[in-house]
Design a protein around this motif. Structure first.
Motif, PDB file in Angstrom:
ATOM      1  N   SER A 149       0.854  -1.224  -0.008  1.00  0.00           N
ATOM      2  CA  SER A 149      -0.147  -0.060   0.055  1.00  0.00           C
ATOM      3  C   SER A 149       0.741   1.270  -0.042  1.00  0.00           C
ATOM      4  N   ALA A 150       2.146   1.168   0.214  1.00  0.00           N
ATOM      5  CA  ALA A 150       3.020   2.323  -0.020  1.00  0.00           C
ATOM      6  C   ALA A 150       2.883   2.946  -1.439  1.00  0.00           C
ATOM      7  N   MET A 151       2.250   2.051  -2.389  1.00  0.00           N
ATOM      8  CA  MET A 151       2.147   2.670  -3.818  1.00  0.00           C
ATOM      9  C   MET A 151       0.989   3.712  -3.725  1.00  0.00           C
ATOM     10  N   LYS A 152       0.191   3.835  -2.852  1.00  0.00           N
ATOM     11  CA  LYS A 152      -0.865   4.977  -2.848  1.00  0.00           C
ATOM     12  C   LYS A 152       0.010   6.255  -2.755  1.00  0.00           C
ATOM     13  N   LEU A 153       1.151   6.203  -2.137  1.00  0.00           N
ATOM     14  CA  LEU A 153       1.959   7.605  -2.265  1.00  0.00           C
ATOM     15  C   LEU A 153       1.860   7.995  -3.652  1.00  0.00           C
ATOM     16  N   VAL A 154       2.384   7.485  -4.550  1.00  0.00           N
ATOM     17  CA  VAL A 154       2.312   7.915  -5.878  1.00  0.00           C
ATOM     18  C   VAL A 154       1.147   8.133  -6.456  1.00  0.00           C
ATOM     19  N   THR A 155       0.021   7.338  -6.378  1.00  0.00           N
ATOM     20  CA  THR A 155      -0.936   7.705  -6.656  1.00  0.00           C
ATOM     21  C   THR A 155      -1.674   9.170  -6.154  1.00  0.00           C
ATOM     22  N   THR A 156      -1.679   9.501  -4.931  1.00  0.00           N
ATOM     23  CA  THR A 156      -1.910  10.678  -4.298  1.00  0.00           C
ATOM     24  C   THR A 156      -1.160  11.724  -4.766  1.00  0.00           C
ATOM     25  N   ALA A 157       0.203  11.272  -4.870  1.00  0.00           N
ATOM     26  CA  ALA A 157       0.934  12.624  -4.819  1.00  0.00           C
ATOM     27  C   ALA A 157       0.961  13.234  -6.634  1.00  0.00           C
ATOM     28  N   ALA A 158       0.666  12.198  -7.340  1.00  0.00           N
ATOM     29  CA  ALA A 158       0.303  12.582  -8.843  1.00  0.00           C
ATOM     30  C   ALA A 158      -1.014  13.351  -9.008  1.00  0.00           C
ATOM     31  N   ALA A 159      -2.033  13.070  -8.144  1.00  0.00           N
ATOM     32  CA  ALA A 159      -3.307  13.496  -8.402  1.00  0.00           C
ATOM     33  C   ALA A 159      -3.151  14.851  -7.679  1.00  0.00           C
ATOM     34  N   LEU A 160      -2.434  15.166  -6.590  1.00  0.00           N
ATOM     35  CA  LEU A 160      -2.504  16.484  -6.024  1.00  0.00           C
ATOM     36  C   LEU A 160      -1.882  17.424  -7.238  1.00  0.00           C
ATOM     37  N   GLN A 161      -0.774  16.973  -7.725  1.00  0.00           N
ATOM     38  CA  GLN A 161      -0.083  17.806  -8.697  1.00  0.00           C
ATOM     39  C   GLN A 161      -0.823  17.912  -9.955  1.00  0.00           C
ATOM     40  N   LEU A 162      -1.395  16.709 -10.716  1.00  0.00           N
ATOM     41  CA  LEU A 162      -2.018  16.815 -11.770  1.00  0.00           C
ATOM     42  C   LEU A 162      -3.543  17.615 -11.657  1.00  0.00           C
ATOM     43  N   LEU A 163      -4.315  17.441 -10.621  1.00  0.00           N
ATOM     44  CA  LEU A 163      -5.481  17.588 -10.501  1.00  0.00           C
ATOM     45  C   LEU A 163      -5.784  18.951  -9.550  1.00  0.00           C
ATOM     46  N   GLY A 164      -4.961  19.193  -8.525  1.00  0.00           N
ATOM     47  CA  GLY A 164      -4.935  20.119  -7.516  1.00  0.00           C
ATOM     48  C   GLY A 164      -5.886  19.706  -6.563  1.00  0.00           C
ATOM     49  N   PRO A 165      -5.554  20.377  -5.298  1.00  0.00           N
ATOM     50  CA  PRO A 165      -6.261  19.850  -3.918  1.00  0.00           C
ATOM     51  C   PRO A 165      -7.541  20.140  -3.862  1.00  0.00           C
ATOM     52  N   GLN A 166      -7.931  21.061  -4.523  1.00  0.00           N
ATOM     53  CA  GLN A 166      -9.571  21.347  -4.628  1.00  0.00           C
ATOM     54  C   GLN A 166     -10.379  20.848  -5.589  1.00  0.00           C
ATOM     55  N   HIS A 167      -9.769  19.744  -6.481  1.00  0.00           N
ATOM     56  CA  HIS A 167     -10.500  19.044  -7.507  1.00  0.00           C
ATOM     57  C   HIS A 167     -11.558  18.482  -6.868  1.00  0.00           C
ATOM     58  N   ARG A 168     -12.897  18.389  -7.526  1.00  0.00           N
ATOM     59  CA  ARG A 168     -13.930  17.618  -7.131  1.00  0.00           C
ATOM     60  C   ARG A 168     -14.491  16.946  -8.217  1.00  0.00           C
ATOM     61  N   TRP A 169     -15.687  15.930  -7.746  1.00  0.00           N
ATOM     62  CA  TRP A 169     -16.138  14.991  -8.777  1.00  0.00           C
ATOM     63  C   TRP A 169     -17.601  15.410  -8.569  1.00  0.00           C
ATOM     64  N   LEU A 229     -10.387  17.051  -3.393  1.00  0.00           N
ATOM     65  CA  LEU A 229      -9.059  16.020  -3.298  1.00  0.00           C
ATOM     66  C   LEU A 229      -8.532  16.193  -2.123  1.00  0.00           C
ATOM     67  N   ALA A 230      -8.133  16.867  -1.609  1.00  0.00           N
ATOM     68  CA  ALA A 230      -7.191  17.126  -0.343  1.00  0.00           C
ATOM     69  C   ALA A 230      -7.760  16.253   0.854  1.00  0.00           C
ATOM     70  N   GLU A 231      -9.206  16.317   0.930  1.00  0.00           N
ATOM     71  CA  GLU A 231      -9.907  15.488   1.790  1.00  0.00           C
ATOM     72  C   GLU A 231     -10.138  13.967   1.480  1.00  0.00           C
ATOM     73  N   VAL A 232     -10.197  13.681   0.084  1.00  0.00           N
ATOM     74  CA  VAL A 232     -10.024  12.081  -0.363  1.00  0.00           C
ATOM     75  C   VAL A 232      -8.769  11.620  -0.056  1.00  0.00           C
ATOM     76  N   ILE A 233      -7.793  12.278  -0.289  1.00  0.00           N
ATOM     77  CA  ILE A 233      -6.239  11.577  -0.053  1.00  0.00           C
ATOM     78  C   ILE A 233      -6.161  11.438   1.488  1.00  0.00           C
ATOM     79  N   ARG A 234      -6.770  11.872   2.190  1.00  0.00           N
ATOM     80  CA  ARG A 234      -6.787  11.693   3.820  1.00  0.00           C
ATOM     81  C   ARG A 234      -7.298  10.473   4.037  1.00  0.00           C
ATOM     82  N   TYR A 235      -8.358  10.105   3.380  1.00  0.00           N
ATOM     83  CA  TYR A 235      -8.888   8.850   3.689  1.00  0.00           C
ATOM     84  C   TYR A 235      -8.038   7.789   3.199  1.00  0.00           C
ATOM     85  N   ILE A 236      -7.659   8.004   1.879  1.00  0.00           N
ATOM     86  CA  ILE A 236      -6.881   7.009   1.219  1.00  0.00           C
ATOM     87  C   ILE A 236      -5.534   6.785   1.913  1.00  0.00           C
TER      88      ILE A 236
END
Length: 424
Positions: free
Chosen positions: A24-44, A256-263
């Motif tokens: 599950s340390a791979m989640k660091l790659v996923t969440t870091a990429a998402a923050l950089q590419l989508l921004g912490p305020q990204h919403r679905w 997104l910033a809240e989503v990655i806290r759960y992840i």
């Protein structure tokens, strides 16, 4: 790898370039990429659309639920979407409930459970219309005369047969003699619950994936809809949203910033998998392979060298995923210099405080000094993140331990001793 951020060389380096399974340390790659590419305020966005005519309080047609990939569409928020429809004045739906999950390519993501246990919630596949992680909490309780069983959330498509007998067993063993036998039909899943349960011992909760995705979403929505006073006459099906469908309700996700806290704090696999697919959703249907290419391109542009990286689902719930300690350390050090690092750091479990580290490393350092993502699979135990030493300096820490002894007590002891060297 252990090194101070900004240092020219590693203080500790052992097999640093060898590809390892990061779990599950791979989640660091996923969440870091998402923050950089989508921004912490990204919403679905999740939409409810009507396809047909509304006469008074009746929809003479279908209701379409169109998923936008929200990783955290929990039952309370799903209820809000249903409430919006009722507030608009719709009470009776004469057609079907239609699911549009075409944002993600379902054929490439509905993989088999890694351990052959599909009812375990950590094996739930991602979906563009992911409702409540597809999970059902089965609650078993007893008084001195009867065993009671209920499901949360309720679903009209789940029928429970209770054949559990009362026993005089020790309360410490209250959930160990329960047997679950689900039979999945086209429209309904019949769950037989058998075994024995001790008298007056309080409730046991089993959080499971019991229903197929479409059946689950339909059953949960219909139950919520009926609780709100509505009726739904039709069944359910998958289909793409027709061009003439009209938006009747819209639900925006948490940022997104809240989503990655759960992840990261709670290592939620299906949320991480949804997040990875979001990175490739500009050209639907999104696939893990397309998301992997997005991350490779981003790392190249960012100047972060991770030559051993192979990311297949973004969660680390994989036997094929690979990264090296040096590569993951390079990403963590680069992240410490990016503008969104506070959000990233804040998403990591804090030793002795919360998440997957709440009960670990109490005696290693003061509270708040260890912020690390954990990972654990058969033959893999990992730890990666940041340590703040007694001088206030920030260190990158990556421990990727693979092998038969990794998940034995010696694996935990190795992690403890390595971290203690930073605070002696």
């Amino acid at each position: 790898v252990m090194r101070k951020v900004g240092a020219n060389q590693n203080t500790v380096s052992h097999n640093a370039t060898t590809p390892r399974n990061p779990a599950s340390a791979m989640k660091l790659v996923t969440t870091a990429a998402a923050l950089q590419l989508l921004g912490p305020q990204h919403r679905w966005q999740t939409h409810a659309l009507v396809h047909g005519n509304v006469h008074g309080n009746t929809l003479d047609g279908d209701l379409i639920l169109k998923g936008g990939g929200d990783p955290w569409l929990v039952i309370e928020r799903f209820w809000l979407l249903a409430k919006q429809l009722r507030d608009r004045g719709i009470t009776h739906i004469r057609g079907d409930l239609v699911f549009d999950d075409t944002l993600f390519d379902r054929q490439t993501i509905e993989t088999k459970a890694i351990d052959g246990k599909p009812m375990r919630t950590y094996n739930t596949p991602p979906n563009a219309l992911l409702v409540n992680f597809g999970a059902t909490s089965l609650i078993i309780d007893s008084d001195h005369d009867t065993v009671h069983i209920s499901a949360d959330p309720a679903a009209t498509t789940l029928k429970i047969s209770n054949t559990v007998h009362l026993s005089k067993a020790d309360c410490a063993k209250k959930g160990r003699s329960i047997r679950l036998d689900p039979k999945k039909g086209t429209s309904v899943t019949k769950l037989s619950v058998g075994g024995r349960y001790p008298k007056g011992c309080g409730a046991s909760t089993f959080r499971l994936t019991l229903l197929p995705h479409g059946q689950y979403v339909y059953g949960v929505f219909k139950a919520l809809w009926q609780q709100l006073g509505g009726t739904l006459a039709g069944g359910w099906r998958y289909a793409k949203t027709p061009a003439r469908a009209v938006v009747a309700a819209e639900l925006e996700s948490v940022p997104l910033a809240e989503v990655i806290r759960y992840i990261n704090k709670f290592s939620n696999n299906v949320m991480a998998r949804n997040l990875l697919l979001t990175l490739a959703s500009d050209g639907p249907p999104a696939t893990p392979a397309a998301a992997r290419q997005v991350i490779d391109n981003w790392l190249s542009r960012s100047g972060v060298a991770m030559p051993a990286l192979y990311i297949d689902n973004g969660a680390g719930l994989s036997r094929e995923a690979r990264v090296s300690a040096e590569g993951l350390a390079a990403l963590l050090e680069a992240a410490a210099n990016w503008s969104w690092w506070p959000e990233f750091l804040g998403s990591l479990p804090i030793a002795g405080v919360d998440g997957s580290l709440q009960k670990r490393f109490h005696n290693v350092a003061g509270l708040g000094r260890l912020r690390l993502k954990t990972g654990s699979l058969k033959d893999a135990r990992t730890l990666a993140g940041y340590a703040i030493d007694l001088n206030g300096d920030v260190w990158v820490v990556v421990i990727l331990h693979n092998g038969p002894r990794a998940t034995q007590p010696i694996g935990i002891e190795i992690q403890h001793q390595l971290l203690e060297t930073l605070f002696q």
